[in-house]
Design an enzyme around this catalytic site. Structure first.
Site, PDB file in Angstrom:
ATOM      1  N   HIS A  46      -5.992  13.961   3.224  1.00 39.36           N
ATOM      2  CA  HIS A  46      -5.097  13.961   4.380  1.00 39.36           C
ATOM      3  C   HIS A  46      -4.240  15.220   4.457  1.00 39.36           C
ATOM      4  O   HIS A  46      -3.141  15.206   5.001  1.00 39.36           O
ATOM      5  CB  HIS A  46      -4.199  12.726   4.340  1.00 39.36           C
ATOM      6  CG  HIS A  46      -4.922  11.462   4.667  1.00 39.36           C
ATOM      7  ND1 HIS A  46      -5.829  10.894   3.795  1.00 39.36           N
ATOM      8  CD2 HIS A  46      -4.895  10.665   5.762  1.00 39.36           C
ATOM      9  CE1 HIS A  46      -6.321   9.793   4.346  1.00 39.36           C
ATOM     10  NE2 HIS A  46      -5.780   9.643   5.529  1.00 39.36           N
TER      11      HIS A  46
ATOM     12  N   ASP B 195       0.961   4.255  -0.723  1.00 39.84           N
ATOM     13  CA  ASP B 195       0.441   4.847   0.520  1.00 39.84           C
ATOM     14  C   ASP B 195      -0.985   4.346   0.697  1.00 39.84           C
ATOM     15  O   ASP B 195      -1.906   4.827   0.047  1.00 39.84           O
ATOM     16  CB  ASP B 195       0.484   6.378   0.418  1.00 39.84           C
ATOM     17  CG  ASP B 195      -0.051   7.076   1.665  1.00 39.84           C
ATOM     18  OD1 ASP B 195      -0.358   6.386   2.660  1.00 39.84           O
ATOM     19  OD2 ASP B 195      -0.161   8.322   1.637  1.00 39.84           O
TER      20      ASP B 195
END
Length: 337
Positions: A47, A176
């Site tokens: 990401h 996360d």
């Protein structure tokens, strides 16, 4: 897929230079570049810079507006609603978490809902933003449809990431996760390497579980984590983000396969304002000690979310940030144009 090792400051500098060519102002270019680089610095390569070329593509398509900043829609005590105006998703998210932190400083708790924003890239950045401010942080976002509901045969849910950060002197706890077994960025990395996933991560068109990331990516049939439980959690996170922000839901952010106009929520709790500090550190340490001292299967180890981040961060700052050679070449090519 070969990697090159880039010093952190050089990585930020090159990304910033590219962003300036794509219409960013100097300060925002530096801020955005730093957020991308932080993801790879902390080992979250799925990401970070890996997504930078797609980020630039979305700017060229007009989905991301480099100069747009959030505007306030409404405010009442500890809750604010903002319109992201399709600005860069990571900058909008950093702004929203900063507002939540500020509200928590005043009221103990702060909540910010954000409509019409873009992909925040690494959501964990904003969990770390909260814990580095000494706050408990929670944030979540919806996505375009990329996951079937349990028993379904078409992508109808988003994998709607959730981030929870809990501050701690020694090493913060930062979770996360996406609601799919594997995040799409992670599956893309496996596909680029020509590798299967270590576990089944989605369905083929016959409804059979598969480890082939290319099949899953092509059909957007990721496996919900926890099976029906992940599907249910995905649904309610989308509902909360949509209701609180007044923005788009998952079925409304899919624009012919492209993803923009997302809805997000950012929550913050200030332990000092809420008078939690008398026991917070002690209880947190006891919970983690109990976890770390639990029995494990042979050859296995137990770790908590975010435990290895600081170690990885130090290693990458010392040795250089690993970036795929093909991605780095694309970035440098923009500076030659």
């Amino acid at each position: 897929m070969n990697d090159v090792l880039i010093p952190f400051d050089e990585l930020v500098s090159k990304l910033r230079q590219v962003l300036l060519k794509f219409g960013f102002e100097e300060n925002r270019a530096n801020q955005c570049a730093t957020l991308f680089a932080k993801a790879d610095r902390d080992g979250v390569r799925s990401h970070g810079v890996n997504r930078f070329p797609l980020f630039l593509d979305f700017i060229e398509k007009g989905y991301i507006k480099p100069k747009n900043v959030p505007t306030l829609l409404s405010e009442i005590v500890l809750f604010e609603r903002w319109d992201g105006n399709l600005g860069p998703g990571n900058l909008n998210a950093e702004f929203a978490m900063d507002r939540a932190i500020s509200l928590s400083r005043e009221f103990g708790i702060g909540c910010v809902a954000l409509a019409q924003t873009n992909h925040w890239m690494r959501g964990g950045n904003f969990g770390w933003q909260a814990v580095e401010a000494g706050c408990i942080g929670i944030c979540f976002t919806n996505t375009k449809p990329n996951m079937p509901t349990w028993g379904g045969s078409e992508p109808i849910l988003g994998n709607n990431p959730l981030v929870i950060g809990i501050p701690r002197k020694e090493s913060p706890v930062v979770l996360d996760i996406a609601m799919s077994q594997f995040a799409y960025g992670q599956m893309s990395l496996y596909a680029q390497k020509g590798q299967d996933l270590p576990f089944e991560g989605g369905f083929d068109l016959n409804g059979k579980l598969t480890k082939d990331p290319k099949v899953i990516l092509e059909n957007h049939l990721a496996l919900p984590m926890g099976l029906w439980k992940g599907a249910g959690l995905s649904l309610v996170l989308d509902m909360l983000a949509t209701i609180l922000s007044g923005g788009n839901s998952t079925h409304e952010v899919d624009h012919n396969g492209d993803e923009f106009g997302l809805s997000q929520v950012f929550l913050c709790f200030d332990p000092f304002k809420l008078v939690l500090m008398d026991w917070m550190e002690e209880k947190t340490d006891r919970i983690l000690d109990n976890l770390k001292n639990s029995a494990v299967f042979e050859g296995e180890a137990v770790r908590f979310p975010g435990e290895k981040v600081l170690e990885t961060r130090t290693q990458n700052l010392n040795n250089g940030i690993p970036v795929a050679e093909s991605t780095w070449s694309k970035i440098l090519k923009h500076l030659e144009e």
